[in-house]
Design an enzyme around this catalytic site. Sequence first.
Site, mmCIF file in Angstrom:
data_model
loop_
_atom_site.group_PDB
_atom_site.id
_atom_site.type_symbol
_atom_site.label_atom_id
_atom_site.label_comp_id
_atom_site.label_asym_id
_atom_site.label_seq_id
_atom_site.Cartn_x
_atom_site.Cartn_y
_atom_site.Cartn_z
ATOM 1 N N TRP A 1 0.914 -1.161 0.000
ATOM 2 C CA TRP A 1 0.000 0.000 0.000
ATOM 3 C C TRP A 1 0.937 1.190 0.000
ATOM 4 C CZ3 TRP A 1 -4.944 1.308 -0.654
ATOM 5 C CH2 TRP A 1 -5.351 2.570 -0.230
ATOM 6 N N GLY B 1 5.209 -0.064 7.350
ATOM 7 C CA GLY B 1 5.399 1.051 8.278
ATOM 8 C C GLY B 1 5.921 2.274 7.537
ATOM 9 N N GLU C 1 -22.153 14.943 7.986
ATOM 10 C CA GLU C 1 -21.425 13.676 7.827
ATOM 11 C C GLU C 1 -22.122 12.566 8.602
ATOM 12 O OE1 GLU C 1 -19.443 12.467 5.910
ATOM 13 O OE2 GLU C 1 -18.715 10.671 6.931
ATOM 14 N N LYS D 1 -23.505 9.063 6.976
ATOM 15 C CA LYS D 1 -23.152 7.736 7.494
ATOM 16 C C LYS D 1 -24.407 6.918 7.746
ATOM 17 C CE LYS D 1 -19.690 7.287 6.641
ATOM 18 N NZ LYS D 1 -19.378 8.412 5.875
ATOM 19 N N GLU E 1 -26.328 5.969 4.433
ATOM 20 C CA GLU E 1 -25.694 5.094 3.433
ATOM 21 C C GLU E 1 -25.513 3.674 3.944
ATOM 22 O OE1 GLU E 1 -21.733 6.012 2.094
ATOM 23 O OE2 GLU E 1 -21.218 6.949 3.973
ATOM 24 N N HIS F 1 -36.821 27.031 9.525
ATOM 25 C CA HIS F 1 -37.160 27.587 8.202
ATOM 26 C C HIS F 1 -37.755 26.523 7.300
ATOM 27 C CE1 HIS F 1 -35.178 31.327 9.258
ATOM 28 N NE2 HIS F 1 -34.199 30.607 9.771
ATOM 29 N N LYS G 1 -17.149 2.095 -3.736
ATOM 30 C CA LYS G 1 -16.155 2.748 -2.885
ATOM 31 C C LYS G 1 -15.573 3.974 -3.583
ATOM 32 C CE LYS G 1 -13.606 3.497 0.618
ATOM 33 N NZ LYS G 1 -14.254 4.170 1.761
HETATM 34 C C1 AGP Z 1 -18.458 8.242 1.997
HETATM 35 O O1 AGP Z 1 -18.952 7.473 3.089
HETATM 36 C C2 AGP Z 1 -19.079 7.837 0.690
HETATM 37 N N1 AGP Z 1 -18.795 6.484 0.434
HETATM 38 C C3 AGP Z 1 -18.822 8.783 -0.455
HETATM 39 O O2 AGP Z 1 -19.561 9.942 -0.171
HETATM 40 C C4 AGP Z 1 -17.356 9.243 -0.724
HETATM 41 O O3 AGP Z 1 -16.916 10.069 0.326
HETATM 42 C C5 AGP Z 1 -17.350 10.070 -2.019
HETATM 43 O O4 AGP Z 1 -17.732 9.223 -3.074
HETATM 44 C C6 AGP Z 1 -15.986 10.690 -2.317
HETATM 45 O O5 AGP Z 1 -15.035 9.678 -2.496
HETATM 46 P P1 AGP Z 1 -13.480 10.108 -2.521
HETATM 47 O O6 AGP Z 1 -13.168 10.661 -1.175
HETATM 48 O O7 AGP Z 1 -12.751 8.834 -2.812
HETATM 49 O O8 AGP Z 1 -13.305 11.145 -3.586
#
Ligand code: AGP
Length: 615
Positions: A81, A108, A488, A492, A495, A511, A610
């Site tokens: 990585w 590391g 945020e 979380k 999703e 509002h 992802k």
């Molecule tokens: C975050 O929990 C989501 N999976 C999604 O909003 C993600 O943050 C967004 O697609 C941006 O991805 P990136 O940070 O790899 O650009």
Amino acid sequence: MCGIVGYTGKKHDCVNILLDGLRRLEYRGYDSAGIAVLANGKIESIKSVGKVKKLQDKINESAASTTSIKTASTGIAHTRWATHGAPTEQNAHPHMDDNGDFALVHNGIIENYQALKENLIKKGHTFRSETDSEAIVHLISECYEGDLFQAVAAAIKKIEGTFGIAVISTKHPDTIITARRGSPIVIGIGNSETIVASDLAAIVSYTRRVIFLNDDDIALITPDNIDIRNIENVPVSRETAHIDWDTGAAEKSGFDHFMLKEIFEQPEAITNAIRGHLDDSSATSILSGLNLSPREMSMINRIVIAACGTSLHAGMMGEYFFEDFADLPTEIQQAAEFRYRNPILEPNSMVIAISQSGETADTLAAVREATQKGAIVASICNVVGSTITRETSRGIYLHAGPEIGVASTKAFTCQVAVMLMMALKFGRNRRLSRQEGLEIMNEIRKVPELVKKVLDTAPEIEKVAERYANASNFFFIGRGYLYPVALEGALKLKEISYIHAEGYHAAELKHGPIALLEENVPVMALANDIPGRDKMLGNIQECRARKSPVIATATEGDTEIKNIVNDVIYIPRSPHYTACIPTVTALQLFSYYVAKKRGCSIDQPRNLAKSVTVE
Ligand code: AGP
């Protein structure tokens, strides 16, 4: 975070064990891989870019020609990585010394590798890679005078940073030497065979009897013996543990999901993100990746942050930091909006692209738009060598390790930590005093411990979460530095639990959204003891007046709030600019336990990827 495997013995096929181990560690890092084995008194090494399958194919092709690899009984392997140096074959591990007498794999970050490298080059060593790891193998070779323990002990005494290493040498057949400081090393004890790895997932298929090394332990391993000593070459005894995990559990280090593992990795991940960047002597952060001289930095008169999703919320934190610490006009923009709205950028504008994956299409497009408008463009990414990092000539890596769970957790908190350090740097480049800089630095250093304190309350947060797992709608409200955290937290929850959750500025409720509040619409109110708390108490009363149950995050010791809400999640006290990180950790856990109670597919939620590499 990389994967390390080593094997010595004759009961199994060495190369197969190494490859099998790499496959089980691939979640730790997978941009390149390699093996090195002892064969006929020489070290044979094969490396490849890409996943372990690529390496397997390359070995099969080469094994067809050289039987030595197939018959080897001692070897080491690595899946990378990248942290220093892009994912290339040259940068892939194992790394070897000049004479081919030593091969090393490393997990590391070596903080003083540049100084070590310069010194070793002066002594005639030739470096072939851009990595920090290669310095270790040359150092061992330089220190070697016939005793492998002594050479490794002498070498690691010179190292600053973290390492988990495994080394083989032509001078010591059927032997692996391994050592650790800050990065895990576990040794599997078999019958006339021994396995060493960076974690259990590579071992539990072959043996359940393991030894975990401590920091600065050095172990000399042969098929029938494990000799463990400390850095002063004094024998130490380490207990043998019996592991009852299966391999699936081992890949998640015993956690039920990668997301939970990554939430609990945050103290270590944030420590890695901060590592080497805070300089007490100048009371500022060292961010050489920005490639900006103090003078160039002082010319920047505006910052625009472009990102998506969770990274967008991290960027919103950056807006507060840059304006508060550095009086720098800062604007956060959703990356897709940025690229299509024909942004106004001047030569002294700086655009910061934030992206965990470094591949998000909209953020990449924003980078290209900013670049062609002549702005100074930097990136904050987690994946070394990703597209966005390659298209920005300056940036900072998170060093958070692979984030496997689709819902971003440790990347977010590391992004916020990096932005704190960037704002500190700009602030000290402007009006922030030395004393103020030191104070901010000390508060940044405390963040991993703040997160750990929240993680210690996970059982209490789980109890609260289970009480609200049947909700269909949820509001998250916050003010000031906790407003992006409310957004945020809502993201979380939605999703991974599929509950419709909305994040709102607390003052915005009245509002319109307040029309939705009723007894089956809970509200998460971020009421920590930071500026705005008194107004939050008023907002909580507004919610309770509409019969909405209210959960509050509050600063530890705040007993008053218990009287006006249904549940409280306590957060350790910290200044307003670091409160966001322990608070979001609590919301990550809350969302995780709600989703778990609802039986959701937490690591791969429906409809989500992802990395969103399409518009
Ligand atoms: C975050 O929990 C989501 N999976 C999604 O909003 C993600 O943050 C967004 O697609 C941006 O991805 P990136 O940070 O790899 O650009």
